[in-house]
Scaffold this motif. Structure first.
Motif, short mmCIF file in Angstrom:
data_model
loop_
_atom_site.label_atom_id
_atom_site.label_comp_id
_atom_site.label_asym_id
_atom_site.label_seq_id
_atom_site.Cartn_x
_atom_site.Cartn_y
_atom_site.Cartn_z
N GLY A 113 -2.19 -12.02 6.72
CA GLY A 113 -2.57 -12.09 8.12
C GLY A 113 -2.99 -10.74 8.67
N LEU A 114 -2.51 -9.66 8.04
CA LEU A 114 -2.99 -8.31 8.40
C LEU A 114 -4.27 -7.98 7.67
N THR A 115 -4.26 -8.07 6.34
CA THR A 115 -5.40 -7.61 5.55
C THR A 115 -6.63 -8.50 5.71
N GLY A 116 -6.43 -9.76 6.13
CA GLY A 116 -7.57 -10.62 6.39
C GLY A 116 -8.27 -10.28 7.69
N MET A 117 -7.59 -9.57 8.58
CA MET A 117 -8.13 -9.23 9.89
C MET A 117 -8.46 -7.75 10.05
N VAL A 118 -7.80 -6.90 9.27
CA VAL A 118 -7.94 -5.45 9.42
C VAL A 118 -8.22 -4.84 8.05
N ASP A 119 -9.33 -4.14 7.92
CA ASP A 119 -9.66 -3.57 6.62
C ASP A 119 -8.85 -2.30 6.35
N ASP A 120 -8.90 -1.83 5.12
CA ASP A 120 -8.05 -0.72 4.69
C ASP A 120 -8.28 0.54 5.51
N GLU A 121 -9.53 0.87 5.79
CA GLU A 121 -9.81 2.09 6.54
C GLU A 121 -9.26 2.03 7.96
N GLU A 122 -9.30 0.84 8.54
CA GLU A 122 -8.76 0.67 9.89
C GLU A 122 -7.23 0.75 9.86
N ILE A 123 -6.62 0.21 8.81
CA ILE A 123 -5.16 0.33 8.65
C ILE A 123 -4.77 1.80 8.58
N LEU A 124 -5.49 2.56 7.78
CA LEU A 124 -5.21 3.98 7.64
C LEU A 124 -5.37 4.72 8.98
N LYS A 125 -6.42 4.42 9.70
CA LYS A 125 -6.66 5.08 10.98
C LYS A 125 -5.52 4.80 11.96
N ILE A 126 -5.09 3.55 12.03
CA ILE A 126 -4.01 3.17 12.95
C ILE A 126 -2.71 3.86 12.55
N TYR A 127 -2.40 3.85 11.26
CA TYR A 127 -1.18 4.51 10.78
C TYR A 127 -1.21 6.01 11.08
N SER A 128 -2.35 6.63 10.83
CA SER A 128 -2.47 8.08 11.00
C SER A 128 -2.31 8.50 12.46
N GLN A 129 -2.72 7.64 13.38
CA GLN A 129 -2.68 7.98 14.79
C GLN A 129 -1.36 7.61 15.46
N ALA A 130 -0.52 6.84 14.78
CA ALA A 130 0.75 6.41 15.37
C ALA A 130 1.76 7.55 15.38
N TYR A 148 0.85 -1.19 0.00
CA TYR A 148 0.00 0.00 0.00
C TYR A 148 0.89 1.24 0.00
N LYS A 149 0.33 2.32 -0.53
CA LYS A 149 0.91 3.65 -0.37
C LYS A 149 0.02 4.39 0.63
N LEU A 150 0.66 4.96 1.66
CA LEU A 150 -0.07 5.57 2.76
C LEU A 150 0.33 7.02 2.97
N SER A 151 -0.66 7.84 3.26
CA SER A 151 -0.43 9.18 3.80
C SER A 151 -1.29 9.28 5.06
N LYS A 152 -1.32 10.42 5.69
CA LYS A 152 -2.12 10.56 6.89
C LYS A 152 -3.63 10.47 6.63
N ASP A 153 -4.04 10.72 5.38
CA ASP A 153 -5.47 10.72 5.10
C ASP A 153 -5.87 9.88 3.89
N GLU A 154 -4.96 9.05 3.38
CA GLU A 154 -5.31 8.24 2.21
C GLU A 154 -4.52 6.94 2.21
N ILE A 155 -5.19 5.86 1.81
CA ILE A 155 -4.55 4.57 1.63
C ILE A 155 -4.88 4.06 0.24
N LYS A 156 -3.86 3.55 -0.46
CA LYS A 156 -4.05 3.05 -1.82
C LYS A 156 -3.29 1.74 -1.98
N GLN A 157 -4.02 0.68 -2.32
CA GLN A 157 -3.37 -0.59 -2.60
C GLN A 157 -2.66 -0.50 -3.95
#
Length: 254
Positions: free
Chosen positions: A204-221, A133-142
């Motif tokens: 093991g990550l993407t099967g348990m955590v959806d993209d929006e949740e991944i973005l939220k966790i990354y943004s808050q870290a 994925y490419k990640l920023s604080k407000d966007e996630i793109k596979q």
């Protein structure tokens, strides 16, 4: 332009063995996640072969002009694209060679997602359903396409993304190192902005955590190490049904 990264792997809450492996080298700009297949520790062997072969070949290629070429040079790809393609072919052949001398490992294989970052240029290569994925604080793109049965059905319009996430065949992959007769290595090349990060992960990550949740966790870290720990923790909190591996890399810029 310096690159900084963090990585973490966990066996999860269901599996007895961790068949994932990962590699990161900020100096080389090389990052790899491999998800082994086969069980009984054979998957762990396969994924270790993958990270070892890819890192060995890329490191060798930066220190000598004489590198092994097993595939025709593709003029449509960059030098890094050709390097990653050859490195993955080498790892595929190394798994096959290991199977030839260890018949008990005949069903083993591995997925792989790997990238080389050179300045703002990113070269991505993958086989299987481990993702980037490419990640920023407000966007996630596979930026990779899963080589899986459900991904094909979504592409053909027979399943929705939501249906694919819970489909009983969601873990069936169509490409893997070590057991694919016609190996298809997908190469992507793109630019990364100063504020963007690259995420590599096993399913093991993407099967348990959806993209929006991944973005939220990354943004808050607060930093990459906190982000990878929080992502793995969330996968475990949501069930931890598989081994989970996460690698994050970005430039040392806000």
């Amino acid at each position: 332009m310096a690159i900084f990264s963090a990585g973490l792997t966990d066996v999860g809450l269901v599996r007895r063995h961790n068949e994932d492996n990962y590699f990161l080298d900020d100096g080389l700009g090389l990052f790899v996640v491999a998800d082994g297949l086969g069980g009984h520790a054979a998957g762990e062997v396969a994924s270790k072969i993958v990270v070892d072969e890819i890192s060995r070949y890329i490191r060798q290629s930066t220190t000598t002009t004489e590198t092994t070429t097993l595939v025709d040079y593709d003029e449509k790809l960059s030098v890094n694209g050709n390097l990653l393609k050859t490195a993955i072919v080498l790892s595929d052949k190394a798994i096959t060679a290991d199977i030839a001398t260890h018949s008990e490992r005949e069903t083993m294989g591995s997925t792989v997602v790997a990238c080389l970052i050179n300045g703002k240029s990113v070269t991505m290569a993958h086989v299987g359903d481990s993702r980037a994925y490419k990640l920023s604080k407000d966007e996630i793109k596979q930026v990779t396409n899963d080589h899986s049965w459900v991904a094909q059905q979504v592409s053909n319009g027979f399943l929705t993304i939501e249906e694919a996430r819970v489909h009983p065949f969601r873990n069936v992959i169509t490409q893997a190192l070590g057991n694919s007769v016609d190996l298809e290595i997908e190469i992507g090349e793109f630019e990364i902005a100063d504020f963007e990060a690259i995420l590599l992960c096993s399913d093991g990550l993407t099967g348990m955590v959806d993209d929006e949740e991944i973005l939220k966790i990354y943004s808050q870290a607060s930093n990459l190490h906190d982000a990878v720990r929080s992502l793995v923790s969330k996968a475990l909190e949501n069930g931890g049904e598989d081994n989970v591996s996460v690698v994050l890399a970005k430039h040392n810029l806000p």
